[in-house]
Design an enzyme around this catalytic site. Sequence first.
Site, mmCIF file in Angstrom:
data_model
loop_
_atom_site.group_PDB
_atom_site.id
_atom_site.type_symbol
_atom_site.label_atom_id
_atom_site.label_comp_id
_atom_site.label_asym_id
_atom_site.label_seq_id
_atom_site.Cartn_x
_atom_site.Cartn_y
_atom_site.Cartn_z
ATOM 1 N N HIS A 20 19.537 -61.303 -19.222
ATOM 2 C CA HIS A 20 19.526 -60.394 -17.849
ATOM 3 C C HIS A 20 20.477 -61.204 -16.771
ATOM 4 O O HIS A 20 20.504 -62.094 -16.567
ATOM 5 C CB HIS A 20 18.147 -60.364 -17.558
ATOM 6 C CG HIS A 20 17.476 -59.226 -18.004
ATOM 7 N ND1 HIS A 20 16.672 -58.225 -17.564
ATOM 8 C CD2 HIS A 20 17.146 -58.946 -19.344
ATOM 9 C CE1 HIS A 20 16.253 -57.392 -18.088
ATOM 10 N NE2 HIS A 20 16.392 -58.054 -19.603
ATOM 11 N N TYR B 24 11.337 -56.572 -8.565
ATOM 12 C CA TYR B 24 10.284 -57.108 -7.841
ATOM 13 C C TYR B 24 10.132 -56.156 -6.486
ATOM 14 O O TYR B 24 11.076 -56.187 -5.750
ATOM 15 C CB TYR B 24 10.667 -58.589 -7.279
ATOM 16 C CG TYR B 24 10.612 -59.613 -8.481
ATOM 17 C CD1 TYR B 24 11.604 -59.403 -9.479
ATOM 18 C CD2 TYR B 24 9.728 -60.444 -8.752
ATOM 19 C CE1 TYR B 24 11.721 -60.573 -10.561
ATOM 20 C CE2 TYR B 24 9.547 -61.549 -9.723
ATOM 21 C CZ TYR B 24 10.562 -61.492 -10.631
ATOM 22 O OH TYR B 24 10.597 -62.318 -11.679
ATOM 23 N N PRO C 206 2.822 -66.990 -10.962
ATOM 24 C CA PRO C 206 3.751 -66.541 -11.898
ATOM 25 C C PRO C 206 5.000 -65.954 -11.364
ATOM 26 O O PRO C 206 6.035 -65.393 -12.073
ATOM 27 C CB PRO C 206 3.010 -65.541 -12.763
ATOM 28 C CG PRO C 206 1.890 -65.107 -12.045
ATOM 29 C CD PRO C 206 1.471 -66.325 -11.027
ATOM 30 N N LYS D 209 8.511 -69.500 -13.461
ATOM 31 C CA LYS D 209 8.943 -70.940 -13.739
ATOM 32 C C LYS D 209 7.973 -71.768 -14.494
ATOM 33 O O LYS D 209 8.421 -72.791 -15.038
ATOM 34 C CB LYS D 209 8.588 -71.756 -12.326
ATOM 35 C CG LYS D 209 9.797 -71.327 -11.457
ATOM 36 C CD LYS D 209 11.241 -71.758 -11.801
ATOM 37 C CE LYS D 209 12.316 -70.919 -11.373
ATOM 38 N NZ LYS D 209 13.405 -70.774 -12.099
ATOM 39 N N TYR E 246 15.910 -69.265 -9.362
ATOM 40 C CA TYR E 246 15.649 -68.242 -10.209
ATOM 41 C C TYR E 246 16.213 -68.636 -11.697
ATOM 42 O O TYR E 246 15.394 -68.748 -12.580
ATOM 43 C CB TYR E 246 15.780 -66.728 -9.911
ATOM 44 C CG TYR E 246 15.052 -65.796 -10.687
ATOM 45 C CD1 TYR E 246 14.039 -65.248 -10.076
ATOM 46 C CD2 TYR E 246 15.461 -65.404 -11.944
ATOM 47 C CE1 TYR E 246 13.111 -64.442 -10.903
ATOM 48 C CE2 TYR E 246 14.840 -64.551 -12.790
ATOM 49 C CZ TYR E 246 13.567 -63.787 -12.092
ATOM 50 O OH TYR E 246 12.829 -63.118 -12.762
HETATM 51 C C1 PHB Z 1 7.059 -61.403 -17.249
HETATM 52 O O1 PHB Z 1 7.896 -60.719 -17.865
HETATM 53 O O2 PHB Z 1 5.794 -61.721 -17.809
HETATM 54 C C2 PHB Z 1 7.204 -62.010 -15.955
HETATM 55 C C3 PHB Z 1 8.712 -61.871 -15.666
HETATM 56 C C4 PHB Z 1 8.949 -62.531 -14.296
HETATM 57 C C5 PHB Z 1 7.893 -62.849 -13.699
HETATM 58 C C6 PHB Z 1 6.562 -63.171 -14.177
HETATM 59 C C7 PHB Z 1 6.367 -62.813 -15.100
HETATM 60 O O3 PHB Z 1 8.529 -63.610 -12.571
#
Ligand code: PHB
Length: 389
Positions: free
Chosen positions: A72, A201, A292, A296, A382
Amino acid sequence: MRTQVGIIGAGPAGLLLSRLLALRGIDSVVLENRSREYVEARIRAGILEQHTVDTLTDAGLGDRLRREGLEHRGIHLQHPGTRHTLDFPELCGRTVWVYGQTEVVKDLVAAQLAGGPPLLFEVSDVRPEDVDGDAPRIRFTDADGTPQVLECDVIAGTDGFHGVSRPVVTEAGGRLWERTYPYAWLGILADAAPATDELIYAWHPEGFALYSMRSPSVSRLYLQVDPADSIDNWSDDRIWDGLSRRLDIDGWTVSTGPVTEKSILPMRSFVSAPMRRGRLFLAGDAAHIVPPTGAKGLNLAVADVTLLATALTRLLREGRTDLVDAYSDTALRRVWRCTHFSWWMTSMLHTTGDDFDAELQLSQLRRVCSSEAAARELAENYTGLPIEG
Ligand code: PHB
Ligand code: APR
């Protein structure tokens, strides 16, 4: 039984540490209190930083990741009416990969069982002992119910947040920092092709939502909920309604499909220092937890064991203590960077019910979406800063 490194816990931290040590000619034994099936079925996050992908690849674990993982190049940041894309290669020259932690663990277990160091499942009563001396040991009961003693040169406590290793370190002193957040995530896995190229997000007055994925046919989605809420209050229809409202943008819809898993996850930040007592070294969730939001947790565990493998190799092959002595401080600098980043992403995106907070969050989001400097700060963190050491 005797080994050089006794490893408690077969999560990603313990399994990868064992693998990295084996590649450098250091023996280890991994002790896990759950079954193989349980460990391989646990659903966790799914974003790998570039250094995590490189570390796994260098350790000979990159085949399925490169085949099935999805590279990605950015994320979408959304607030009502706006969906903005951050282009990571343009901002910082790195990318991330979508590949579930569950898959990483399956690959690590398979490699370990195919001629790697011993990995014992379903052990119980695990106790690290005499960690202040030069000859520590781990007492445990094996899967047949027989008491065992594993004599070691050093012990790695990679047994997660609820393990037995951290209390042994903290009873000798040290400090803990903890923050619990007034929200939780409701996460689902769905047999639905992702309706987005990159993760979304989304800030929304009703609460945060995240659109992630596991494969071209499986989506992983999250909704901010109250930590006291019960999953029984959330029918599949209610979840999809919430997701489509919070992720709504003109001309686009969430793609739905059968929900195969759903659960509510608490969110906390937690750091325990030092990450060492004598010959017991902590790594991964045993020493720290991040919420989450920035994905990280796994990446930090990989960074810890990358440092630890090098430090232990130096100690056990050359008798030099410089890197083991530096381990805790070096690891904690990255831990605090990731703790800050995860707290910052969490604080920017989760509604608190307070109008002042909401305006600050929207202002911060607009800033990240309009200033290259602000966007780069997010992108560098990130995708993962380089590992020190
Ligand atoms: C996930 O795909 O579980 C996931 C992706 C991004 C995040 C947290 C969890 O920031
Ligand atoms: N004895 C043996 N094993 C134990 C014990 C014990 N007393 N207590 C816990 N364990 C095992 C757990 O069953 C688990 O398999 O230790 C392992 C710890 O693994 P994780 O919790 O996955 O922690 P870690 O390996 O540090 O992985 C990093 O990143 O995405 C985040 O939180 C997520 O687990 C993830 C973490």
